[in-house]
Design a protein around this motif. Structure first.
Motif, PDB file in Angstrom:
ATOM      1  N   GLN A  27       0.837  -1.201   0.000  1.00 20.92           N
ATOM      2  CA  GLN A  27       0.000   0.000   0.000  1.00 20.92           C
ATOM      3  C   GLN A  27       0.869   1.247   0.000  1.00 20.92           C
ATOM      4  N   LEU A  28       1.886   1.272   0.845  1.00 25.35           N
ATOM      5  CA  LEU A  28       2.786   2.417   0.921  1.00 25.35           C
ATOM      6  C   LEU A  28       3.545   2.597  -0.393  1.00 25.35           C
ATOM      7  N   LEU A  29       4.057   1.515  -0.957  1.00 21.91           N
ATOM      8  CA  LEU A  29       4.750   1.597  -2.245  1.00 21.91           C
ATOM      9  C   LEU A  29       3.814   2.090  -3.343  1.00 21.91           C
ATOM     10  N   TYR A  30       2.580   1.630  -3.337  1.00 22.26           N
ATOM     11  CA  TYR A  30       1.575   2.053  -4.314  1.00 22.26           C
ATOM     12  C   TYR A  30       1.340   3.560  -4.220  1.00 22.26           C
ATOM     13  N   GLU A  31       1.295   4.083  -3.011  1.00 24.15           N
ATOM     14  CA  GLU A  31       1.098   5.521  -2.823  1.00 24.15           C
ATOM     15  C   GLU A  31       2.275   6.317  -3.385  1.00 24.15           C
ATOM     16  N   TYR A  32       3.490   5.836  -3.182  1.00 25.06           N
ATOM     17  CA  TYR A  32       4.650   6.501  -3.765  1.00 25.06           C
ATOM     18  C   TYR A  32       4.609   6.417  -5.294  1.00 25.06           C
ATOM     19  N   GLU A  33       4.337   5.228  -5.816  1.00 26.22           N
ATOM     20  CA  GLU A  33       4.367   5.011  -7.261  1.00 26.22           C
ATOM     21  C   GLU A  33       3.288   5.787  -8.008  1.00 26.22           C
ATOM     22  N   THR A  34       2.164   6.043  -7.359  1.00 26.51           N
ATOM     23  CA  THR A  34       1.078   6.775  -8.007  1.00 26.51           C
ATOM     24  C   THR A  34       1.132   8.275  -7.713  1.00 26.51           C
ATOM     25  N   GLY A  35       2.150   8.709  -6.977  1.00 26.36           N
ATOM     26  CA  GLY A  35       2.318  10.123  -6.686  1.00 26.36           C
ATOM     27  C   GLY A  35       1.445  10.643  -5.564  1.00 26.36           C
ATOM     28  N   ARG A  36       0.793   9.759  -4.838  1.00 25.47           N
ATOM     29  CA  ARG A  36      -0.058  10.184  -3.727  1.00 25.47           C
ATOM     30  C   ARG A  36       0.750  10.474  -2.467  1.00 25.47           C
ATOM     31  N   ARG A  37       1.998  10.072  -2.484  1.00 23.94           N
ATOM     32  CA  ARG A  37       2.888  10.307  -1.352  1.00 23.94           C
ATOM     33  C   ARG A  37       4.259  10.667  -1.946  1.00 23.94           C
ATOM     34  N   ARG A  38       4.892  11.644  -1.351  1.00 25.66           N
ATOM     35  CA  ARG A  38       6.204  12.056  -1.862  1.00 25.66           C
ATOM     36  C   ARG A  38       7.314  11.488  -1.003  1.00 25.66           C
ATOM     37  N   SER A  39       8.358  11.069  -1.672  1.00 25.31           N
ATOM     38  CA  SER A  39       9.533  10.573  -0.976  1.00 25.31           C
ATOM     39  C   SER A  39      10.620  11.635  -1.002  1.00 25.31           C
ATOM     40  N   PHE A  40      11.313  11.778   0.092  1.00 25.42           N
ATOM     41  CA  PHE A  40      12.434  12.703   0.153  1.00 25.42           C
ATOM     42  C   PHE A  40      13.740  11.953  -0.029  1.00 25.42           C
TER      43      PHE A  40
END
Length: 91
Positions: A75-88
């Motif tokens: 779920q967390l990876l999906y959020e990063y991959e779809t741009g719903r969560r930003r990684s620093f």
């Protein structure tokens, strides 16, 4: 008890939606989550509450196509991959 009813409805909804992570296949119910495929899950849960969403899924008021099941990691990876969560952090 409200928490027990909510936990049971969550488990029932997860089982109804496929009972395993759509990405990695894990079946440990403790790690599985209901994912809104097109986003909006946080807003949806704040507006309606988890019990209402789970109930609507189980009673056919919401399409199964709106949701899938993912483990917490996927779920967390999906959020990063779809741009719903930003990684620093660059990977």
């Amino acid at each position: 008890n409200f928490n027990q009813r909510q936990a049971k409805m969550r488990i029932d909804a997860i089982r109804f939606l496929g009972d395993k992570c759509t990405n990695c296949g894990i079946v440990d119910i403790r790690l599985l989550q209901v994912n809104h495929r097109d986003g909006g899950g946080t807003k949806d849960f704040k507006k309606y509450g988890a019990m209402k969403i789970y109930s609507d899924i189980l009673h056919g008021k919401r399409s199964k196509d709106e949701f899938d099941v993912r483990c917490a990691n996927c779920q967390l990876l999906y959020e990063y991959e779809t741009g719903r969560r930003r990684s620093f952090v660059k990977v």
